[in-house]
Design an enzyme around this catalytic site. Structure first.
Site, mmCIF file in Angstrom:
data_model
loop_
_atom_site.group_PDB
_atom_site.id
_atom_site.type_symbol
_atom_site.label_atom_id
_atom_site.label_comp_id
_atom_site.label_asym_id
_atom_site.label_seq_id
_atom_site.Cartn_x
_atom_site.Cartn_y
_atom_site.Cartn_z
ATOM 1 N N HIS A 64 34.709 21.992 -37.599
ATOM 2 C CA HIS A 64 34.620 20.530 -37.767
ATOM 3 C C HIS A 64 34.375 20.099 -39.199
ATOM 4 O O HIS A 64 34.465 18.911 -39.506
ATOM 5 C CB HIS A 64 33.494 19.972 -36.901
ATOM 6 C CG HIS A 64 33.631 20.250 -35.440
ATOM 7 N ND1 HIS A 64 34.525 19.584 -34.642
ATOM 8 C CD2 HIS A 64 33.009 21.149 -34.631
ATOM 9 C CE1 HIS A 64 34.434 20.046 -33.394
ATOM 10 N NE2 HIS A 64 33.533 20.999 -33.374
ATOM 11 N N ARG A 237 25.910 34.863 -7.462
ATOM 12 C CA ARG A 237 26.572 34.609 -6.178
ATOM 13 C C ARG A 237 27.638 33.526 -6.277
ATOM 14 O O ARG A 237 28.574 33.476 -5.488
ATOM 15 C CB ARG A 237 25.543 34.189 -5.132
ATOM 16 C CG ARG A 237 24.821 35.364 -4.525
ATOM 17 C CD ARG A 237 23.982 34.931 -3.344
ATOM 18 N NE ARG A 237 22.568 35.096 -3.652
ATOM 19 C CZ ARG A 237 21.946 36.265 -3.577
ATOM 20 N NH1 ARG A 237 22.581 37.346 -3.248
ATOM 21 N NH2 ARG A 237 20.653 36.342 -3.856
ATOM 22 N N HIS A 261 23.276 29.908 -30.878
ATOM 23 C CA HIS A 261 23.985 29.368 -29.706
ATOM 24 C C HIS A 261 23.946 30.324 -28.516
ATOM 25 O O HIS A 261 23.973 29.888 -27.361
ATOM 26 C CB HIS A 261 25.451 29.063 -30.055
ATOM 27 C CG HIS A 261 25.611 27.777 -30.792
ATOM 28 N ND1 HIS A 261 25.277 27.627 -32.114
ATOM 29 C CD2 HIS A 261 26.070 26.569 -30.387
ATOM 30 C CE1 HIS A 261 25.523 26.385 -32.482
ATOM 31 N NE2 HIS A 261 26.001 25.723 -31.457
ATOM 32 N N ASP A 284 32.477 26.818 -35.121
ATOM 33 C CA ASP A 284 32.063 25.477 -34.668
ATOM 34 C C ASP A 284 31.261 24.798 -35.786
ATOM 35 O O ASP A 284 30.356 24.012 -35.531
ATOM 36 C CB ASP A 284 31.234 25.562 -33.372
ATOM 37 C CG ASP A 284 31.252 24.259 -32.583
ATOM 38 O OD1 ASP A 284 31.906 23.292 -33.024
ATOM 39 O OD2 ASP A 284 30.592 24.201 -31.528
ATOM 40 N N LEU A 316 22.233 21.110 -29.068
ATOM 41 C CA LEU A 316 22.899 21.760 -30.201
ATOM 42 C C LEU A 316 24.185 20.998 -30.533
ATOM 43 O O LEU A 316 24.938 20.619 -29.637
ATOM 44 C CB LEU A 316 23.240 23.209 -29.864
ATOM 45 C CG LEU A 316 22.081 24.222 -29.918
ATOM 46 C CD1 LEU A 316 22.567 25.588 -29.441
ATOM 47 C CD2 LEU A 316 21.510 24.314 -31.330
#
Ligand SMILES: [Zn+2]
Length: 389
Positions: A64, A237, A261, A284, A316
């Site tokens: 970004h 599950r 992260h 990122d 975050l």
């Protein structure tokens, strides 16, 4: 004029070459060999990097901003600041990545990014080496409200072919990647159409259960965005989207390996699950990368940066990770070799988005875009189009 670059080793990265001998001419690689097999061609310049390793330049498909520049807001004159910063971290190609924002602002940003991509294609030699924008990654606006992270809820949009086409037209066809939540109404139709246009459709920012994630993949999605982050957590599950992403050998997936992260132990689990052929590293990174702590913009979002952690309203909000650190982190968090870590930052992303002809591999005919690394993975030099030494 030909230039011969020599070094201790070279990672293509599929193969390793000892006593590397790499010849460039007119901005492209013309030959790769081992020094013992070759004589230096007459009329060529020789650049010896000693003990170093030559690798493809890193390719960051989720980025970004950096050096104070936000890709959604940057003017044409600001992009070089970012692109020179990326080069210092070994990156030679990247996808400027959007966030959810008002649609009209997004369309304007896409037009500016398309300008930058077209300018980079037409102008091979600029002043100083700069990373090349190779396509746009749309992160949003088709994301799940439940797993939106910091993307503002008021700018999330239900996918329709009409809006997708408006984004596509605004970007003049330069969209190469799109993150989308497969469970939201309209997503499957847009996934099919985007895949048909050659976009790497990546599932993410999603609360999908396992059958719905599979449905998205059957429609044409082939990658997953920042695995674990902004995804329904893994339940043994009810494995959900994460169970699908980690167990499906038919798709690639990316990860933010900053140790913030995703915990280092889970980075290791991810690398084992996806393996050296399907794991992709991303940063990122936001505009704060390479800058002091403080307040920064991520599209329309104001982000607080403190001690290397980016947050907005407690969540975050991207990272200040650089690709060279991500590569070194992987070798520290796992038992991966530097070559495998480099592969996850070069060839694997290029293959995931269908661009191995443009970047991600050292081979004759490819652009002469490469990084010169120390044996522990520090960037000593980055060459773009055969220039920068
Ligand atoms: Zn992002």
């Amino acid at each position: 004029m030909k230039t011969v670059f020599t070094a201790r080793r070279l990672f293509t990265p599929i193969e390793e070459v000892d006593s590397a001998f790499l010849v460039t001419a007119d901005g492209r690689i013309s030959e790769i060999a081992s020094r013992s097999e070759k004589d230096v061609p007459s009329n060529s310049r020789v650049v010896d990097f000693g003990d170093a390793i030559l690798t493809p330049g890193f390719f960051d498909i989720h980025m970004h901003g950096g050096a104070g520049v936000d890709v959604m807001r940057a003017s044409a004159s600001e992009m070089p600041v970012l692109e020179k910063f990326l080069v210092r971290h070994g990156v030679t190609g990247y996808f400027p990545t959007t966030v959810a924002a008002p649609l009209d602002a997004t369309y304007k940003a896409l037009g500016r990014l398309a300008d930058a991509i077209e300018a980079a294609q037409n102008n091979a030699s600029s002043d100083a080496p700069r990373a090349r924008p190779l396509g746009i990654h749309l992160e949003g606006p088709f994301l799940s409200h439940k797993r939106r992270g910091v993307h503002p809820p008021e700018f999330l949009v239900e996918p329709t072919l009409k809006i997708f086409d408006e984004l596509w037209q605004a970007a003049r066809g330069q969209v190469r990647m799109m993150t989308i939540a497969p469970e939201i109404p309209g997503a499957i139709e847009v996934i099919s159409e985007a895949a048909r246009r050659g976009v790497c459709v990546s599932i993410g920012h999603s609360d999908a259960d396992m059958p719905t994630a599979r449905h998205g993949i059957a429609a044409g999605a082939r990658h997953a965005t920042h695995t674990f982050n902004a995804m329904r957590p893994l339940d043994h599950r009810h494995p959900g989207i994460l169970g699908e992403v980690l167990s499906d050998d038919g798709i690639t997936a990316d990860l933010i390996a900053d140790g913030i992260h995703v915990s280092p132990a889970v980075v290791k689990i991810f690398l084992r699950a996806k393996g050296s052929e399907r794991a992709v590293l991303i940063t990122d990174a936001i505009s704060a990368t390479g800058m002091p702590d403080g307040k920064y913009q991520l599209g329309p979002i104001e982000v607080d940066v403190k001690d290397g952690k980016c947050t907005a309203n407690g969540s975050l909000a991207g990272s200040v990770l650089t690709m060279d650190s991500a590569v070194r982190n992987v070798t520290q968090f796992s038992n991966w070799s530097l070559r495998d870590a480099v592969r996850a930052a070069t060839f694997n992303p290029a293959r995931a988005v269908g661009m191995t002809g443009h970047c991600g591999a050292l081979k004759p005919g490819a652009p002469a875009d490469f990084a010169v690394l120390s044996p522990r993975g520090d960037v000593l030099k980055t060459i773009v189009g055969g220039r920068g030494f």
